[in-house]
Motif scaffolding. Structure first.
Motif, PDB file in Angstrom:
ATOM      1  N   LEU A   1       9.196  25.892 -43.139  1.00 43.32           N
ATOM      2  CA  LEU A   1       9.863  27.161 -42.779  1.00 43.32           C
ATOM      3  C   LEU A   1      10.836  27.970 -43.559  1.00 43.32           C
ATOM      4  N   ASN A   2      10.860  27.232 -44.764  1.00 43.15           N
ATOM      5  CA  ASN A   2      11.614  27.872 -45.792  1.00 43.15           C
ATOM      6  C   ASN A   2      13.062  27.962 -45.508  1.00 43.15           C
ATOM      7  N   LEU A   3      13.426  27.106 -44.784  1.00 49.10           N
ATOM      8  CA  LEU A   3      14.793  27.001 -44.153  1.00 49.10           C
ATOM      9  C   LEU A   3      15.416  25.649 -44.944  1.00 49.10           C
ATOM     10  N   SER A   4      16.804  26.030 -45.011  1.00 50.12           N
ATOM     11  CA  SER A   4      17.579  24.871 -45.327  1.00 50.12           C
ATOM     12  C   SER A   4      17.387  23.498 -44.815  1.00 50.12           C
ATOM     13  N   PRO A   5      17.515  22.184 -45.505  1.00 51.07           N
ATOM     14  CA  PRO A   5      17.319  21.091 -44.710  1.00 51.07           C
ATOM     15  C   PRO A   5      17.957  20.985 -43.192  1.00 51.07           C
ATOM     16  N   LEU A   6      17.062  20.538 -42.351  1.00 57.46           N
ATOM     17  CA  LEU A   6      17.362  20.566 -41.083  1.00 57.46           C
ATOM     18  C   LEU A   6      17.866  19.183 -40.789  1.00 57.46           C
ATOM     19  N   SER A   7      19.188  19.048 -39.705  1.00 55.96           N
ATOM     20  CA  SER A   7      19.703  17.791 -39.286  1.00 55.96           C
ATOM     21  C   SER A   7      18.877  17.364 -38.187  1.00 55.96           C
ATOM     22  N   PRO A   8      18.559  16.226 -37.752  1.00 59.62           N
ATOM     23  CA  PRO A   8      17.983  15.729 -36.733  1.00 59.62           C
ATOM     24  C   PRO A   8      18.943  15.782 -35.351  1.00 59.62           C
ATOM     25  N   PRO A   9      18.501  16.435 -34.381  1.00 55.89           N
ATOM     26  CA  PRO A   9      19.612  16.263 -32.928  1.00 55.89           C
ATOM     27  C   PRO A   9      19.232  14.595 -32.458  1.00 55.89           C
ATOM     28  N   TRP A  10      20.071  14.005 -33.164  1.00 57.01           N
ATOM     29  CA  TRP A  10      19.763  12.417 -32.599  1.00 57.01           C
ATOM     30  C   TRP A  10      20.182  12.440 -30.988  1.00 57.01           C
ATOM     31  N   LYS A  11      21.207  12.823 -30.574  1.00 56.07           N
ATOM     32  CA  LYS A  11      21.447  12.716 -29.223  1.00 56.07           C
ATOM     33  C   LYS A  11      20.554  12.978 -28.108  1.00 56.07           C
ATOM     34  N   THR A  12      19.305  14.014 -28.511  1.00 58.45           N
ATOM     35  CA  THR A  12      18.650  14.505 -27.544  1.00 58.45           C
ATOM     36  C   THR A  12      17.146  13.670 -28.258  1.00 58.45           C
ATOM     37  N   LEU A  13      16.924  13.457 -29.240  1.00 57.52           N
ATOM     38  CA  LEU A  13      16.002  12.441 -29.856  1.00 57.52           C
ATOM     39  C   LEU A  13      15.790  10.998 -29.146  1.00 57.52           C
ATOM     40  N   ILE A  14      16.729  10.356 -29.088  1.00 59.61           N
ATOM     41  CA  ILE A  14      17.053   9.248 -28.455  1.00 59.61           C
ATOM     42  C   ILE A  14      16.808   9.021 -26.841  1.00 59.61           C
ATOM     43  N   LYS A  15      16.621  10.395 -26.445  1.00 64.04           N
ATOM     44  CA  LYS A  15      16.395  10.420 -24.888  1.00 64.04           C
ATOM     45  C   LYS A  15      14.955  10.432 -24.892  1.00 64.04           C
ATOM     46  N   VAL A  16      14.224  10.531 -26.037  1.00 61.19           N
ATOM     47  CA  VAL A  16      12.713  10.418 -25.854  1.00 61.19           C
ATOM     48  C   VAL A  16      12.195   9.246 -26.566  1.00 61.19           C
ATOM     49  N   PHE A  17      12.608   8.914 -27.621  1.00 62.83           N
ATOM     50  CA  PHE A  17      12.359   7.583 -28.212  1.00 62.83           C
ATOM     51  C   PHE A  17      12.946   6.417 -27.862  1.00 62.83           C
ATOM     52  N   MET A  18      12.412   5.373 -27.981  1.00 59.30           N
ATOM     53  CA  MET A  18      12.934   3.822 -27.632  1.00 59.30           C
ATOM     54  C   MET A  18      12.268   2.878 -28.706  1.00 59.30           C
ATOM     55  N   ARG A  19      12.930   1.900 -28.689  1.00 60.82           N
ATOM     56  CA  ARG A  19      12.445   0.578 -29.355  1.00 60.82           C
ATOM     57  C   ARG A  19      10.948   0.117 -28.725  1.00 60.82           C
ATOM     58  N   LYS A  20      10.158  -0.563 -29.300  1.00 65.34           N
ATOM     59  CA  LYS A  20       8.969  -1.222 -28.905  1.00 65.34           C
ATOM     60  C   LYS A  20       9.329  -2.193 -27.719  1.00 65.34           C
ATOM     61  N   ASP A  21      10.339  -2.958 -27.719  1.00 63.45           N
ATOM     62  CA  ASP A  21      10.790  -3.617 -26.792  1.00 63.45           C
ATOM     63  C   ASP A  21      11.287  -3.086 -25.394  1.00 63.45           C
ATOM     64  N   GLY A  22      11.376  -1.979 -25.534  1.00 62.86           N
ATOM     65  CA  GLY A  22      12.048  -0.985 -24.142  1.00 62.86           C
ATOM     66  C   GLY A  22      13.442  -0.657 -24.318  1.00 62.86           C
ATOM     67  N   THR A  23      14.248  -1.416 -25.310  1.00 59.87           N
ATOM     68  CA  THR A  23      15.537  -0.983 -25.410  1.00 59.87           C
ATOM     69  C   THR A  23      15.793   0.089 -26.138  1.00 59.87           C
ATOM     70  N   THR A  24      16.895   1.069 -25.922  1.00 58.55           N
ATOM     71  CA  THR A  24      17.190   2.245 -26.139  1.00 58.55           C
ATOM     72  C   THR A  24      17.965   2.302 -27.530  1.00 58.55           C
ATOM     73  N   TYR A  25      17.825   3.367 -28.046  1.00 62.43           N
ATOM     74  CA  TYR A  25      18.778   3.539 -29.396  1.00 62.43           C
ATOM     75  C   TYR A  25      20.208   4.098 -28.922  1.00 62.43           C
ATOM     76  N   ARG A  26      20.934   3.912 -29.901  1.00 59.32           N
ATOM     77  CA  ARG A  26      22.297   4.566 -29.511  1.00 59.32           C
ATOM     78  C   ARG A  26      22.663   5.585 -30.647  1.00 59.32           C
ATOM     79  N   PRO A  27      23.637   6.492 -30.368  1.00 57.83           N
ATOM     80  CA  PRO A  27      23.901   7.517 -31.351  1.00 57.83           C
ATOM     81  C   PRO A  27      24.169   6.915 -32.845  1.00 57.83           C
TER      82      PRO A  27
END
Length: 323
Positions: A273-299
């Motif tokens: 998008l020709n924008l400066s580097p974007l920082s991942p929104p971890w707080k919302t990403l870890i509400k969508v992604f989890m580990r294979k064993d079903g445990t959740t990521y923390r901030p």
């Protein structure tokens, strides 16, 4: 009859064990044996947090956490117990304790709701249902199973005790506090359609801070969705059954792999998008992604530092896909 009795006791012990362990987090067992009228009663586990001495009036107030071992469905509860002293009328002391609480309650409630930001105590005060053995609870509060007896239970008792102490010391203001309507507490969910929508909203907000182009947020979201499809086809991610919107990373990828994969994804989006580097929104990403064993990521996942080997691996993997 013997079989029924044995079965009943087994279920009773199983149901009671969890709450007994919660009480034991407060003190060793020998210090939790309850007393009724000064005599030990092993049916109860009691932790007295503080005492307010009103001997001259004929009673003392114990601010305590209690559990009835033989009534586990009642759970752990806490509150103020009025103990009538010898030589005084129990009926009169009940009336006094009830009147005290009615005057103190609005101040205690205001303080509790102000201090516990994510809790509402408006409807948590239970009415007494007995007044025997020379004791009387003007109110009691059930301690939820996910509430720590010390961090929540003792803190609540401290706040209520302070309100009582201020009342008897003449420090409570004459004006009764105007209580706000019941708190509207947001129900925060993860791995749901709402969580996925929240991710989109968050990314849109990030993009809008980088550009005034109204089409750019939608372009960024299309890139994200395209990446999800590519990542699933490459078996980097897998959909998790049983959730509305959940993905897990492949089981041979570590937390550090996940960290850099996501970081590199947002670097790529910024490049596209020709924008400066974007920082991942971890707080919302870890509400969508989890580990294979079903445990959740923390901030704290955002604080990991991938090695040069991992960074090289994922850059090469990204170059292999049409992204």
């Amino acid at each position: 009859m013997s079989y029924m009795s044995t079965t009943h006791n087994q279920w009773l012990e199983t149901a009671s064990e969890f709450h007994q362990q919660r009480m034991l987090s407060l003190a060793p067992y020998e210090k939790l044996i309850g007393k009724l009228r000064g005599e030990e009663n092993k049916n109860y586990m009691m932790y007295i947090n503080s005492v307010l001495d009103l001997s001259e009036e004929g009673r003392i107030y114990e601010f305590l956490i209690e559990f009835d071992i033989y009534n586990p469905s009642q759970g752990v509860y806490l509150g103020c117990k009025s103990v009538t002293l010898s030589g005084f009328s129990h009926e009169i002391q009940i009336e006094c304790a009830s009147e005290d609480w009615e005057k103190i309650r609005p101040f205690a409630l205001q303080r509790l709701n102000n201090i516990f930001v994510n809790k509402d105590f408006t409807f948590r005060f239970r009415q007494p249902d007995n007044a025997h053995d020379g004791t009387f609870w003007p109110f009691w509060i059930s301690l939820y199973e996910d509430e720590d007896p010390r961090k929540v239970g003792c803190r609540v008792l401290d706040i209520i005790y302070d309100a009582y102490n201020d009342y008897f010391s003449g420090r409570l203001p004459e004006d009764i506090p105007v209580l706000l309507p019941t708190k509207t507490l947001d129900v925060e969910t993860a791995f749901t359609d709402n969580a996925f929508s929240e991710l989109k909203t968050t990314i849109n907000k990030i993009i809008r801070t980088k550009t005034s182009d109204p089409e750019m947020p939608d372009r960024a979201w299309e890139i994200i969705k395209n990446f999800f499809n590519l990542a699933e086809s490459k078996d980097w991610f897998q959909r998790v059954e049983g959730y509305q919107k959940a993905w897990c990373i492949r089981d041979n990828f570590s937390d550090v792999d996940f960290n850099f994969l996501i970081r590199h994804l947002f670097e790529k989006i910024g490049d596209k998008l020709n924008l400066s580097p974007l920082s991942p929104p971890w707080k919302t990403l870890i509400k969508v992604f989890m580990r294979k064993d079903g445990t959740t990521y923390r901030p704290q996942i955002k604080t990991l530092s991938p090695s040069a080997h991992i960074r090289k691996y994922w850059r090469e993997e990204f170059n292999k896909i049409n992204f």
